[in-house]
Design an enzyme around this catalytic site. Structure first.
Site, short mmCIF file in Angstrom:
data_model
loop_
_atom_site.label_atom_id
_atom_site.label_comp_id
_atom_site.label_asym_id
_atom_site.label_seq_id
_atom_site.Cartn_x
_atom_site.Cartn_y
_atom_site.Cartn_z
N GLU A 1 -6.44 16.91 -2.21
CA GLU A 1 -6.59 15.48 -2.47
C GLU A 1 -7.87 15.16 -3.23
O GLU A 1 -7.91 14.28 -4.09
CB GLU A 1 -6.57 14.74 -1.14
CG GLU A 1 -6.74 13.24 -1.24
CD GLU A 1 -6.93 12.58 0.11
OE1 GLU A 1 -6.73 11.36 0.19
OE2 GLU A 1 -7.29 13.28 1.08
N ASP B 1 -11.39 4.03 0.06
CA ASP B 1 -11.65 3.82 1.48
C ASP B 1 -12.30 5.08 2.08
O ASP B 1 -11.58 5.97 2.48
CB ASP B 1 -10.37 3.43 2.23
CG ASP B 1 -9.18 4.32 1.88
OD1 ASP B 1 -9.20 5.01 0.83
OD2 ASP B 1 -8.22 4.32 2.65
N ASN C 1 0.83 -1.20 0.00
CA ASN C 1 0.00 0.00 0.00
C ASN C 1 0.88 1.27 0.00
O ASN C 1 0.64 2.23 -0.72
CB ASN C 1 -0.88 -0.08 1.24
CG ASN C 1 -1.93 1.01 1.34
OD1 ASN C 1 -3.00 0.77 1.87
ND2 ASN C 1 -1.66 2.21 0.91
#
Length: 568
Positions: free
Chosen positions: A511, A329, A213
């Site tokens: 983001e 997520d 990850n």
């Protein structure tokens, strides 16, 4: 990391060596990396054996770790797991156990005395009058890190070359983020840095057997959406076709990781990332080796599991971890009731985006093998074709879009999401399916600020109303591949307008973005909005190259805010 016990329906046999893998009647023993090609060291890479990986923070000092996370000493649960222990963690934990019940014990002072804090990535010391493109070019050096050696007991994993981090709380490299960052690096002429990042990922594959990850110990138990083949393709566009042969061993190992555990599966069973459907088709899912709370989100996960009264906590933890591996997520895609996180069942879902990426990996392997003149080219091409057939059979919704499939209930999702465009991005969609998917996406997901992630408002960050740079690029690139240039332009220009509006107001790239007309940063999720930001920078440069409107490249209005010096 130890493998956790299987849940019902999972055939968790011991993993066979890659050379012994077989799939769909094709023996992979001839062309998986350890058998076919010796993995020669990459130029300039660290080739000595790495130091033993230290345990994750939740295992290194468990009682102290839980006390800090449960006590919410820090607003962000990731903050503490990135701290550097100043001495042997076992001794720190022993001292905590000996002292914590004493009168006047101060947990925060104890942490401050025994750990060194890791500051967030600072990106605000850039001139305030730069235009967007110039601002991004100036950001790259702020986001570069070089960590060939790490201090003892650190959760950070060393890498042989410099790399770009996303920014903010994300102080390490991330797998799928990096592809979109690398797009921007190449567009900025930073091709050496892009090559170094690719070599870092090849090193991770050679060292750990997969790309984790991120380069943290607590990320080693899972991967992220497999974009390594796209990175190789990107680098081939810079250096030429010889790149495919250079990275063939790592491409093969990457594939072996995602297909590991699939031997001898019966219909209706799954092992690790592999699922064999009722008709014998083999597809993939997201999965994590561990079934415990994520160290970087420990309190969130324990609270979520406590709300799932009818399920073992271990199942919830693994599904939360698998959701983290997905990159989404979290999202309604993984939720049984479409809205409540405690109903998460990620490992029961065969995702359309993951399987599209693995199709691209198989096609890239076929191309790389062709450069070596070996027969494995035909074998990988056959695997790709069989995956395409399985996707068409199980992940195509007759209503006109690609969707996820629940292999346990044998049901196809009726939700249109941005993931529906991955088959176009991977080039596996038929012309008819591409056209119908574009129509569905236009009707359900087009917003004033670009492409919505889903059409459901759940409070999760990978749902309405957020828009994410990587999904905008997947959409734009995929639609253009199939001649849907109008919709691609609409999505790209709308997202660029959103990025520019927030940049003009706040002089930063973030983001995620809200897609309403007010052009605000996105919300939801487990942490505050982060700026920097690697993949937004990369996608913005790609979109500016395609759609260079004056409004998207002019300098922002001057601000009175005084820039602060950059962190060392």
């Amino acid at each position: 990391m130890p493998h956790a016990p299987a849940r019902s329906g999972d055939a968790m046999s011991a993993a066979a060596p890659p050379c012994c893998t077989s799939l769909l009647g094709l023996s992979l023993s001839m062309f998986v990396a350890p058998c076919a090609l010796a993995a020669t060291p990459l130029e300039g890479a660290v080739v000595s054996a790495p130091a033993p990986t230290p345990p994750t923070p939740d295992l290194a000092y468990p009682e102290l770790f839980q006390a800090v996370q449960r006590g919410e000493l820090f607003d962000d649960q990731k903050h503490f797991v990135d701290f550097l222990p100043l001495r042997d963690p076992a001794l720190i934990n022993a001292d905590y156990l000996a002292q914590h019940e004493h009168a006047g014990f101060d947990l925060r002072k104890f942490v401050d005395a025994n750990f060194e804090e890791s500051p967030p990535v600072q990106t605000d010391a850039i001139r305030q009058d730069t235009a967007l493109r110039e601002h991004i070019d100036a950001l790259w050096p702020k986001l570069v890190r070089s960590q060939t050696n790490v201090p003892a007991h650190s959760s950070l994993l060393a890498l042989p070359h410099p790399y770009v981090v996303p920014g903010g709380r994300f102080r390490e490299v991330y797998y799928w983020d990096s592809y979109f960052t690398m797009l921007g690096l190449v567009k900025s002429g930073e091709t050496t840095l892009s090559r170094q990042m690719l070599d870092n990922f090849a090193y991770l594959i050679d060292t750990y057997g997969h790309i984790p990850n991120g380069n943290r110990t607590y990320y080693l138990s899972r991967s992220q959406p497999p974009f390594f083949s796209y990175m190789v393709e990107l680098q081939a566009g810079v250096e030429g076709e010889a790149v495919y042969q250079r990275y063939l061993p790592q491409l093969q190992k990457e594939y072996a990781y995602w297909m590991q555990g699939g031997d001898d599966l019966q219909p209706g069973q799954a092992a690790r990332h592999v699922v064999r459907l009722a008709d014998g088709s083999v597809l993939n899912r997201y999965w994590d080796e561990r079934d415990t709370p994520r160290p970087e989100a420990w309190l969130h996960d324990t609270r979520t599991a406590a709300e799932a009264h009818d399920r073992p906590a271990a199942d919830v933890y693994r599904d939360l971890r698998a959701g983290a591996e997905s990159g989404w997520d979290y999202t309604s895609r993984w939720l049984a009731d479409g809205k409540t996180l405690s109903t998460i069942r990620t490992t029961a879902i065969v995702p359309i985006d993951l399987n599209s990426l693995l199709y691209h990996l198989e096609r890239t392997l076929a191309q790389a093998c062709a450069h070596t003149g070996t027969a494995c080219s035909q074998d990988y091409a056959a695997l790709a074709q069989q995956r395409k057939q399985a996707i068409d059979a199980h992940l195509w919704n007759a209503a006109g879009y690609y969707a996820d499939y629940d292999w346990q209930t044998r049901t196809l999702s009726n939700q249109v999401t941005a993931a529906a465009l991955y088959p176009l991005f991977a080039g596996l969609a038929s012309a008819d399916h591409a056209k119908r998917t574009a129509t569905s996406v236009r009707a359900r997901l087009l917003r004033p600020g670009g492409l919505a992630t889903t059409a459901l408002k759940t409070g999760q960050q990978w749902d309405e109303p957020n828009g994410w740079a990587p999904l905008q690029w997947v959409a734009v690139d995929g639609l253009r591949r199939y001649g849907e240039d109008g919709l691609a332009r609409t999505i790209g220009e709308r997202f660029l307008t959103q990025v520019q509006a927030l940049f003009a107001r706040e002089h930063k790239l973030v983001e995620k973005y809200g897609l309403d007309a007010d052009a605000a940063g996105g919300g939801g999720g487990e942490y505050a909005l982060q700026d920097g930001f690697g993949w937004t920078n990369g996608v913005t440069l790609m979109l500016l190259n395609l759609y260079p409107s004056p409004g998207a490249i002019q300098a922002p209005a001057k601000t009175k805010r005084k820039p602060e010096p950059a962190a060392p």
